[in-house]
Design an enzyme around this catalytic site. Sequence first.
Site, mmCIF file in Angstrom:
data_model
loop_
_atom_site.group_PDB
_atom_site.id
_atom_site.type_symbol
_atom_site.label_atom_id
_atom_site.label_comp_id
_atom_site.label_asym_id
_atom_site.label_seq_id
_atom_site.Cartn_x
_atom_site.Cartn_y
_atom_site.Cartn_z
ATOM 1 N N ASP A 165 -20.269 -36.653 -55.389
ATOM 2 C CA ASP A 165 -19.372 -36.161 -54.240
ATOM 3 C C ASP A 165 -19.917 -36.266 -53.073
ATOM 4 O OD1 ASP A 165 -18.756 -34.577 -56.743
ATOM 5 O OD2 ASP A 165 -16.669 -34.721 -55.992
ATOM 6 N N ASP A 192 -17.181 -39.924 -56.617
ATOM 7 C CA ASP A 192 -16.448 -39.673 -55.617
ATOM 8 C C ASP A 192 -17.698 -40.257 -54.624
ATOM 9 O OD1 ASP A 192 -14.173 -38.648 -56.435
ATOM 10 O OD2 ASP A 192 -14.281 -36.655 -55.657
ATOM 11 N N TYR A 195 -15.051 -41.227 -49.776
ATOM 12 C CA TYR A 195 -14.145 -40.385 -49.301
ATOM 13 C C TYR A 195 -13.319 -41.353 -48.191
ATOM 14 C CZ TYR A 195 -15.632 -36.588 -51.960
ATOM 15 O OH TYR A 195 -15.910 -35.767 -53.338
ATOM 16 N N ASN A 229 -11.984 -39.057 -58.416
ATOM 17 C CA ASN A 229 -10.697 -39.355 -58.191
ATOM 18 C C ASN A 229 -10.619 -40.138 -56.793
ATOM 19 O OD1 ASN A 229 -12.008 -36.733 -57.463
ATOM 20 N ND2 ASN A 229 -10.171 -36.396 -56.399
ATOM 21 N N HIS A 314 -16.835 -37.254 -64.350
ATOM 22 C CA HIS A 314 -16.335 -36.704 -62.810
ATOM 23 C C HIS A 314 -15.948 -35.132 -62.833
ATOM 24 C CE1 HIS A 314 -15.588 -36.600 -58.764
ATOM 25 N NE2 HIS A 314 -14.631 -36.400 -58.760
ATOM 26 N N HIS A 324 -10.125 -27.067 -58.663
ATOM 27 C CA HIS A 324 -10.169 -27.817 -59.722
ATOM 28 C C HIS A 324 -10.214 -26.963 -61.292
ATOM 29 C CE1 HIS A 324 -9.896 -31.286 -57.054
ATOM 30 N NE2 HIS A 324 -11.155 -30.817 -56.513
ATOM 31 N N HIS A 351 -16.942 -33.402 -58.645
ATOM 32 C CA HIS A 351 -15.597 -32.990 -58.409
ATOM 33 C C HIS A 351 -15.373 -31.580 -57.834
ATOM 34 C CE1 HIS A 351 -11.380 -33.761 -58.524
ATOM 35 N NE2 HIS A 351 -11.108 -32.861 -59.453
ATOM 36 N N VAL A 352 -16.041 -30.460 -58.125
ATOM 37 C CA VAL A 352 -15.791 -29.430 -57.547
ATOM 38 C C VAL A 352 -17.049 -29.515 -56.334
ATOM 39 C CG1 VAL A 352 -16.061 -26.861 -57.854
ATOM 40 C CG2 VAL A 352 -15.117 -28.352 -59.647
ATOM 41 N N HIS A 353 -17.049 -28.889 -55.417
ATOM 42 C CA HIS A 353 -17.964 -29.069 -54.282
ATOM 43 C C HIS A 353 -18.655 -28.005 -54.125
ATOM 44 C CE1 HIS A 353 -14.779 -32.184 -52.455
ATOM 45 N NE2 HIS A 353 -15.417 -32.918 -53.240
HETATM 46 FE FE LIG Z 1 -13.309 -35.445 -56.943
#
Ligand SMILES: [Fe+2]
Length: 464
Positions: A165, A192, A195, A229, A314, A324, A351-353
């Site tokens: 990410d 990711d 962006y 995603n 991810h 999420h 995925h989870v920031h």
């Molecule tokens: Fe993501």
Amino acid sequence: MKMGYSSSVALLALLMSIVVLCNGGKTSTYVRNLIEKPVDMPLDSDAFAIPPGYNAPQQVHITQGDLVGQAMIISWVTVDEPGSNEVIYWSDSSLQNFTAEGQVFTYTYYNYTSGFIHHTTITNLEFNTKYYYEVGIGNTTRQFWFITPPEVGLDVPYTFGIIGDLGQTFDSNTTLTHYQNSNGTTLLYVGDLSYADDYPNHDNVRWDTWGRFTERSAAYQPWIWTAGNHEIDFDPQIGETQPFKPFSNRYHTPYEASQSTEPYYYSIKRGSAHIIVLASYSAYGTSTLQYKWLTSELPKVNRTETSWLIVLMHAPWYNSYYNHYMEGEPMRVVFESLFVKYKVDVVFAGHVHAYERSERVSNDKYNITNGICTPVKDISAPVYITNGDGGNLEGLATNMTQPQPSYSAYREASFGHGTLDIKNRTHAYYSWNRNQDGYAVEADKLWLFNRYWNPLDDSTTPIP
Ligand SMILES: [Fe+2]
Ligand SMILES: *[C@@H]1O[C@H](CO)[C@@H](O)[C@H](O)[C@H]1NC(C)=O
Ligand SMILES: *[C@@H]1O[C@H](CO)[C@@H](O)[C@H](O)[C@H]1NC(C)=O
Ligand SMILES: *[C@@H]1O[C@H](CO)[C@@H](O)[C@H](O)[C@H]1NC(C)=O
Ligand SMILES: *[C@@H]1O[C@H](CO)[C@@H](O)[C@H](O)[C@H]1NC(C)=O
Ligand SMILES: *[C@@H]1O[C@H](CO)[C@@H](O)[C@H](O)[C@H]1NC(C)=O
Ligand SMILES: *[C@@H]1O[C@H](CO)[C@@H](O)[C@H](O)[C@H]1NC(C)=O
Ligand SMILES: *[C@@H]1O[C@H](CO)[C@@H](O)[C@H](O)[C@H]1NC(C)=O
Ligand SMILES: *[C@@H]1O[C@H](CO)[C@@H](O)[C@H](O)[C@H]1NC(C)=O
Ligand SMILES: *[C@@H]1O[C@H](CO)[C@@H](O)[C@H](O)[C@H]1NC(C)=O
């Protein structure tokens, strides 16, 4: 920059060593003094500098090109004309230069037209050798280098980095700089990337800037790609209905070498690791191709050849942030018992920031009617690590479920990167480095014991 931090770093190091030693369900007490939303670096930033010269190759990046590390996919973009797909390469000891030819791709996205995206695979590389390579033949050439891994083997030491990410903010730049100061020689990228889809019409110019930003690492060591995603870029409202269009044109993977039929799930062997990349955004139910592929792949893993079994995906299965929350459940239900059966050592997700590490737990007994639906300690299970903390423009996930669930060993809402330092068949040292500390400070760290060769409980191992 590092100097100015020294006293607070020392204090934090002390604080964090206390947190880490009290193992089992820690929410870090570290508080960022600024929780500001990160901002993307401006288009004219130095991190996105366009290399000078007519048709100069830009966005150079490499990834493993075969199953065992004797091939590399070399990728770059030219903008003035297609130019050559040729790569010239040689090693210190080679008496001649080698050449390889590849292919060039272009795509359009809404009103954006890509540059000329070149992918050339170079093969028959010697193990453990430094290679130099040149791209842009016939116009402006640029030279880079990389080092091939040692031959696949049981006790081969090897250091991987883990980033997810990332995006392209000032924080992303810090994460990448810190990673470059680590000893990581191959990056496991857990999805990711740019962006760009957060911009109007998924402004694909931000895919180009991301490619130029990451070149300073990705041209010199392979980045192993996982699709997130933000790679889907599906937007029927602007007529874009081919999923993964920018990602699949720009970032190739060696999926055919592991008999996969889709670029988003595949495996490679590198050093002492067998790495399986799974696709959170491709179908994975029991009747799908991904399921068929994984169930034929896992029995092929030979722990006498590659002692460590690592999975990348991810969307995390064990996540205790509201962000999420439970998104990874459908895939966990399908695959978790296989991970336990085949003794996966560690699973990296994004995925989870934020950052999170699980205990060794499993939760695969539930069958709708029996009510057995609580994660339990399971020393055959992997450790699950979320490294969605690269620093993208969407900001940190800070809202955690309370109390911290028992499956969660350590969680913290900060940006950073991970490293996995495999020592031999029994031991690997994992550390997570938060950005605020400078690259030398490890906020979370532990010895991972190999599930096949050293299947002891490693959750309470004191840190030396
Ligand atoms: Fe993501
Ligand atoms: C290989 O190519 C490089 C860069 O073009 C050049 O400097 C070198 O002399 C070449 N080596 C041989 C053996 O041709
Ligand atoms: C694409 O469209 C947007 C607005 O719809 C506009 O701002 C942008 O300049 C266009 N880009 C190109 C390359 O035409
Ligand atoms: C750029 O390189 C290509 C491929 O070698 C060549 O065909 C073309 O003539 C070169 N362009 C210029 C302007 O030199
Ligand atoms: C990004 O990081 C590099 C390396 O530390 C630095 O040289 C550069 O100035 C940074 N760029 C921005 C826009 O922060
Ligand atoms: C990298 O490896 C060297 C040699 O083993 C070690 O001294 C150094 O501390 C390591 N750097 C990091 C950031 O771990
Ligand atoms: C597993 O790998 C070892 C070491 O390379 C090899 O000797 C052995 O034959 C392999 N086992 C199988 C079942 O292929
Ligand atoms: C579900 O699990 C329970 C208890 O473990 C067992 O008795 C029951 O037969 C299982 N149901 C199915 C459909 O397998
Ligand atoms: C955290 O998320 C929960 C569930 O969405 C919400 O009820 C709560 O208000 C959030 N807390 C904060 C501080 O944002
Ligand atoms: C494996 O590495 C660990 C950690 O460095 C070390 O303690 C152990 O002795 C090594 N095992 C062997 C067999 O060398």
